[in-house]
Scaffold this motif. Structure first.
Motif, mmCIF file in Angstrom:
data_model
loop_
_atom_site.group_PDB
_atom_site.id
_atom_site.type_symbol
_atom_site.label_atom_id
_atom_site.label_comp_id
_atom_site.label_asym_id
_atom_site.label_seq_id
_atom_site.Cartn_x
_atom_site.Cartn_y
_atom_site.Cartn_z
ATOM 1 N N MET A 1 0.819 -1.195 0.000
ATOM 2 C CA MET A 1 0.000 0.000 0.000
ATOM 3 C C MET A 1 0.863 1.261 0.000
ATOM 4 O O MET A 1 0.563 2.222 -0.689
ATOM 5 C CB MET A 1 -0.930 -0.005 1.201
ATOM 6 C CG MET A 1 -1.775 1.240 1.273
ATOM 7 S SD MET A 1 -2.930 1.134 2.603
ATOM 8 C CE MET A 1 -3.144 2.842 2.952
ATOM 9 N N TYR A 2 1.916 1.198 0.797
ATOM 10 C CA TYR A 2 2.791 2.373 0.887
ATOM 11 C C TYR A 2 3.397 2.709 -0.467
ATOM 12 O O TYR A 2 3.460 3.874 -0.844
ATOM 13 C CB TYR A 2 3.887 2.131 1.922
ATOM 14 C CG TYR A 2 4.977 3.177 1.862
ATOM 15 C CD1 TYR A 2 4.764 4.443 2.366
ATOM 16 C CD2 TYR A 2 6.200 2.899 1.256
ATOM 17 C CE1 TYR A 2 5.737 5.422 2.287
ATOM 18 C CE2 TYR A 2 7.188 3.863 1.176
ATOM 19 C CZ TYR A 2 6.956 5.125 1.692
ATOM 20 O OH TYR A 2 7.918 6.095 1.599
ATOM 21 N N LEU A 3 3.833 1.693 -1.205
ATOM 22 C CA LEU A 3 4.476 1.940 -2.499
ATOM 23 C C LEU A 3 3.501 2.529 -3.517
ATOM 24 O O LEU A 3 3.882 3.394 -4.311
ATOM 25 C CB LEU A 3 5.101 0.651 -3.027
ATOM 26 C CG LEU A 3 6.246 0.090 -2.171
ATOM 27 C CD1 LEU A 3 6.743 -1.235 -2.734
ATOM 28 C CD2 LEU A 3 7.382 1.085 -2.082
ATOM 29 N N VAL A 4 2.243 2.093 -3.491
ATOM 30 C CA VAL A 4 1.232 2.642 -4.389
ATOM 31 C C VAL A 4 0.979 4.105 -4.036
ATOM 32 O O VAL A 4 0.947 4.975 -4.920
ATOM 33 C CB VAL A 4 -0.080 1.829 -4.303
ATOM 34 C CG1 VAL A 4 -1.201 2.506 -5.085
ATOM 35 C CG2 VAL A 4 0.142 0.413 -4.793
ATOM 36 N N LEU A 5 0.822 4.389 -2.741
ATOM 37 C CA LEU A 5 0.610 5.765 -2.300
ATOM 38 C C LEU A 5 1.814 6.632 -2.633
ATOM 39 O O LEU A 5 1.664 7.786 -3.046
ATOM 40 C CB LEU A 5 0.323 5.805 -0.790
ATOM 41 C CG LEU A 5 -0.003 7.170 -0.206
ATOM 42 C CD1 LEU A 5 -1.248 7.756 -0.858
ATOM 43 C CD2 LEU A 5 -0.173 7.072 1.300
ATOM 44 N N LYS A 6 3.002 6.078 -2.506
ATOM 45 C CA LYS A 6 4.222 6.828 -2.823
ATOM 46 C C LYS A 6 4.261 7.193 -4.309
ATOM 47 O O LYS A 6 4.625 8.313 -4.673
ATOM 48 C CB LYS A 6 5.458 6.007 -2.428
ATOM 49 C CG LYS A 6 6.768 6.710 -2.632
ATOM 50 C CD LYS A 6 6.880 7.914 -1.729
ATOM 51 C CE LYS A 6 8.234 8.584 -1.906
ATOM 52 N NZ LYS A 6 8.234 9.950 -1.415
ATOM 53 N N LYS A 7 3.878 6.261 -5.189
ATOM 54 C CA LYS A 7 3.845 6.555 -6.620
ATOM 55 C C LYS A 7 2.818 7.641 -6.931
ATOM 56 O O LYS A 7 3.064 8.536 -7.738
ATOM 57 C CB LYS A 7 3.537 5.294 -7.428
ATOM 58 C CG LYS A 7 4.700 4.348 -7.550
ATOM 59 C CD LYS A 7 4.364 3.174 -8.431
ATOM 60 C CE LYS A 7 5.558 2.246 -8.508
ATOM 61 N NZ LYS A 7 5.301 1.115 -9.398
ATOM 62 N N ILE A 8 1.658 7.555 -6.277
ATOM 63 C CA ILE A 8 0.613 8.564 -6.493
ATOM 64 C C ILE A 8 1.097 9.931 -6.029
ATOM 65 O O ILE A 8 0.959 10.924 -6.751
ATOM 66 C CB ILE A 8 -0.684 8.157 -5.765
ATOM 67 C CG1 ILE A 8 -1.305 6.935 -6.438
ATOM 68 C CG2 ILE A 8 -1.678 9.318 -5.722
ATOM 69 C CD1 ILE A 8 -2.446 6.308 -5.666
ATOM 70 N N THR A 9 1.668 9.991 -4.829
ATOM 71 C CA THR A 9 2.125 11.285 -4.304
ATOM 72 C C THR A 9 3.295 11.841 -5.118
ATOM 73 O O THR A 9 3.385 13.057 -5.303
ATOM 74 C CB THR A 9 2.516 11.195 -2.816
ATOM 75 O OG1 THR A 9 3.506 10.186 -2.641
ATOM 76 C CG2 THR A 9 1.307 10.897 -1.948
ATOM 77 N N ASP A 10 4.168 10.962 -5.608
ATOM 78 C CA ASP A 10 5.264 11.438 -6.465
ATOM 79 C C ASP A 10 4.722 12.051 -7.760
ATOM 80 O O ASP A 10 5.188 13.103 -8.199
ATOM 81 C CB ASP A 10 6.233 10.293 -6.794
ATOM 82 C CG ASP A 10 7.109 9.897 -5.614
ATOM 83 O OD1 ASP A 10 7.141 10.648 -4.614
ATOM 84 O OD2 ASP A 10 7.758 8.833 -5.696
ATOM 85 N N GLY A 11 3.727 11.394 -8.349
ATOM 86 C CA GLY A 11 3.119 11.921 -9.563
ATOM 87 C C GLY A 11 2.402 13.249 -9.311
ATOM 88 O O GLY A 11 2.550 14.199 -10.088
ATOM 89 N N LEU A 12 1.653 13.309 -8.218
ATOM 90 C CA LEU A 12 0.963 14.558 -7.877
ATOM 91 C C LEU A 12 1.951 15.678 -7.574
ATOM 92 O O LEU A 12 1.709 16.835 -7.926
ATOM 93 C CB LEU A 12 0.035 14.333 -6.680
ATOM 94 C CG LEU A 12 -1.230 13.540 -6.954
ATOM 95 C CD1 LEU A 12 -1.982 13.253 -5.656
ATOM 96 C CD2 LEU A 12 -2.128 14.276 -7.928
ATOM 97 N N THR A 13 3.057 15.336 -6.935
ATOM 98 C CA THR A 13 4.075 16.345 -6.631
ATOM 99 C C THR A 13 4.658 16.914 -7.910
ATOM 100 O O THR A 13 4.838 18.135 -8.030
ATOM 101 C CB THR A 13 5.195 15.742 -5.760
ATOM 102 O OG1 THR A 13 4.608 15.236 -4.560
ATOM 103 C CG2 THR A 13 6.237 16.769 -5.406
ATOM 104 N N LYS A 14 4.936 16.068 -8.885
ATOM 105 C CA LYS A 14 5.472 16.540 -10.163
ATOM 106 C C LYS A 14 4.462 17.454 -10.873
ATOM 107 O O LYS A 14 4.838 18.487 -11.422
ATOM 108 C CB LYS A 14 5.858 15.361 -11.050
ATOM 109 C CG LYS A 14 7.113 14.639 -10.600
ATOM 110 C CD LYS A 14 7.488 13.565 -11.584
ATOM 111 C CE LYS A 14 8.576 12.635 -11.155
ATOM 112 N NZ LYS A 14 9.630 13.099 -10.351
ATOM 113 N N ILE A 15 3.202 17.071 -10.852
ATOM 114 C CA ILE A 15 2.166 17.908 -11.468
ATOM 115 C C ILE A 15 2.071 19.251 -10.745
ATOM 116 O O ILE A 15 2.020 20.308 -11.386
ATOM 117 C CB ILE A 15 0.808 17.174 -11.462
ATOM 118 C CG1 ILE A 15 0.850 15.969 -12.402
ATOM 119 C CG2 ILE A 15 -0.332 18.120 -11.836
ATOM 120 C CD1 ILE A 15 -0.337 15.036 -12.274
#
Length: 170
Positions: A1-15
């Motif tokens: 779960m943490y890795l999925v959330l990390k990918k989502i937050t990384d993508g949102l951070t870039k946006i």
């Protein structure tokens, strides 16, 4: 779960970082245009100051949310560094809980109420004629990002704490 959330937050951070770059660019052009119209035309364009103010508000709040994800926000690291590892971890967990409470209660709930009231009262900006509710919308939006990013940081702190305890046992 943490890795999925990390990918989502990384993508949102870039946006968000891209949007912040665009907003800062617009802010610079807006201020330059305001200065040019004042000195060349003799009178500043009426909308430039208002737009600059709104862009600065959006940049500050969304930039603050990005700072939570990138751990660039101010902290009292000097005092925290004086404690042993287990106490530091507990202080980090406490700070995450405090940030979550603040972001939910003030930014999301309070900011949502401000947006609702401004839209119901049909408040508009003087120069641009925009609805103030749309300007205030950045408050709950930034709050949602802060909550998401803080949950990610909380999970990371818990995960790293578990990893450290596992390493000690081995």
């Amino acid at each position: 779960m943490y890795l999925v959330l990390k990918k989502i937050t990384d993508g949102l951070t870039k946006i968000l970082q891209f949007l912040l770059i665009v907003a800062m660019t617009l802010l610079v052009f807006d201020v330059v245009w305001g200065v040019l119209t004042r000195y060349v035309g003799g009178e500043q364009a009426s909308w430039t100051e208002e737009l600059a103010r709104f862009l600065l508000i959006w940049v500050a709040l969304l930039g603050g949310a990005v700072a939570f994800e990138t751990k660039s926000h101010l902290g009292v690291d000097y005092f925290v560094g004086k404690f042993e590892q287990s106490v530091r971890r507990n202080l980090q967990l406490l700070s995450h809980v405090v940030v979550l409470f603040f972001a939910i209660s003030i930014f999301i709930l309070g900011g949502g109420r401000v947006v609702y009231d401004a839209l119901v009262l049909n408040q508009t900006t003087p120069a641009l004629g925009w609805k103030m509710g749309y300007i205030y919308l950045v408050i709950p939006v930034a709050g949602c990002f802060m909550v998401l990013f803080t949950i990610n940081n909380l999970l990371e702190t818990l995960r790293l704490g578990c990893d450290e305890e596992t390493e000690k046992v081995d």
